[in-house]
Design an enzyme around this catalytic site. Sequence first.
Site, mmCIF file in Angstrom:
data_model
loop_
_atom_site.group_PDB
_atom_site.id
_atom_site.type_symbol
_atom_site.label_atom_id
_atom_site.label_comp_id
_atom_site.label_asym_id
_atom_site.label_seq_id
_atom_site.Cartn_x
_atom_site.Cartn_y
_atom_site.Cartn_z
ATOM 1 N N ASP A 330 0.825 -1.220 0.000
ATOM 2 C CA ASP A 330 0.000 0.000 0.000
ATOM 3 C C ASP A 330 0.854 1.263 0.000
ATOM 4 O O ASP A 330 1.989 1.275 0.482
ATOM 5 C CB ASP A 330 -0.918 0.007 1.225
ATOM 6 C CG ASP A 330 -0.145 0.025 2.535
ATOM 7 O OD1 ASP A 330 -0.485 0.836 3.404
ATOM 8 O OD2 ASP A 330 0.826 -0.749 2.652
ATOM 9 N N GLU A 331 0.287 2.311 -0.554
ATOM 10 C CA GLU A 331 0.792 3.683 -0.445
ATOM 11 C C GLU A 331 2.282 3.807 -0.777
ATOM 12 O O GLU A 331 3.031 4.482 -0.072
ATOM 13 C CB GLU A 331 0.504 4.222 0.962
ATOM 14 C CG GLU A 331 -0.977 4.285 1.245
ATOM 15 C CD GLU A 331 -1.302 4.853 2.614
ATOM 16 O OE1 GLU A 331 -0.625 4.462 3.577
ATOM 17 O OE2 GLU A 331 -2.221 5.665 2.715
#
Length: 516
Positions: A330-331
């Site tokens: 993620d991210e």
Amino acid sequence: MKIIAKSVYIAAVLLFLGACTPKTSQSPTDLTQTSFIPQPASVTATGDAYTVSSSTVVYYRAGTEGLQQTAAYLAEHLGEISGLAIITESAEKEPSRGIYLEISGDDPGLGNEGYELNIDKKLVTIKSASAAGCFYGCQTLLQTLPVKAAGDELLAVATGTVRDFPEYAYRGAMLDVARHFFSVEDVKRMIDFLAAYKMNVLHLHLTDDQGWRIEIKSWPMLTEIGGSTEVGGGEGGYYTQEQYAEIVEYAQEQHITIIPEIDMPGHTNAALASYAELNCDGEARELYTGIEVGFSTLCTGKEITYQFVDDVVREVAALIPGPWFHIGGDESHVTAHDDYVYFVERVQDIVVKYGKKVIGWDEIANATPVEGTTVQFWDDVENTTMGVDKGAMVLMSPAARAYMDMKYDPTTKLGLYWAGYIEVDHGYDWDPATMVEGVIKANILGVEAALWTETITNMDELEYMVFPRLPGYAEIGWTAPDLRDWETYSLRLADHGKRFEDLEIDFYRSSLVPWK
Ligand code: IFG
């Protein structure tokens, strides 16, 4: 004997008998009135009562793997409730009285985790195709009783039958132990919470920018440096591999699978601070104790990065009997798109090499998933439907519904609110199978509620955010949607408030629930 003396004598005898015959609370006789959570598929009552007493024995069918452990669990809990010494015994066949657990595959309608709980006046039976199913039948039986009986009250259980089975195979919660570290004992208490509500997965978010929480023997600085702090600058901490194995075993006894998450290539500042060579510029990063995200990345162009990943996955995979390894993903805002895709596709091959199936946050759908991959939907619908189009399964963790670090409302001191406020009804009143356009039940592995701990520093704060929302997520994972609605659920949840109190859970008393 004079009349007066005689009547005094009779009164005294009656008083004595009354004193030593334990009083029974109003024996429950209607099993359908029990506030079960998750709501079972079907409950029928026969209007009588079974009484747990000091002569109660928990029998388990001889020679069945794991059933003795489940019988011991039930006996221990019945003992804790009643103060009685309840024993277990193996049995070659169904006894005429007592409590009897049996694994029998002769009820295919129940599936693998389903069970049938039958309560008669003299005999309680729990039958399932698996030890896990028997365990879930025990949880249902325990919910017919208080967590703690008052004084010398007999434990009376209303008679009837519960036939039950889960909607989804994966019913989980995630605990972020990277932002703030939680002890082995805290994690075990979280496992107990999940087990009580028939949940069967605990996903541990073990690494992030602020902390690396699992010992890796071939890269010792990950915990020596990366495990030395946490959000806010506290002392952090980490699990030795021995402690991690202890958590895994404790969970397994309650039929809960532990899933480790090593978040990469982003959310890796703790590793980048521990080993200079993992950084593209060869400079070790400073330890980070804030709560920003998206500023870190492993160096996807260096071979040493993949040696690092291989060592980490090899060591962690060896600690987990469960089938899944979570690679995060993620991210990764400072990882170029093509570099990210290249990295994920190399890492997933490493996970498969060590015999595990890949789970990752929905961004990993930008790569080409390997066979058996599950994409965890948290915020991006396009990623998630792309994952389905590429043959991946979906784990439903919509931040706007299932992130337990979201404030209940603007007055909640703890938590964040970037995904919106999640009062107890909002956390309950949704259906995973209709949540995302293009994702149907057949695509969904299950449901997972996540507790991120940027603002959660200890067990009391954890309990305040997790309860009373957790039982609702458990019901979403277990109970068919047509058997669920907020109105009736809120009445059942109200009855569980006493259970939370008896378990000394520091829960949020939402004004939306008619607590007793
Ligand atoms: N998003 C981040 C988490 C955490 C969370 C807090 C995911 C997959 C916001 N990533 O959720 O690390 O910061 O609510």
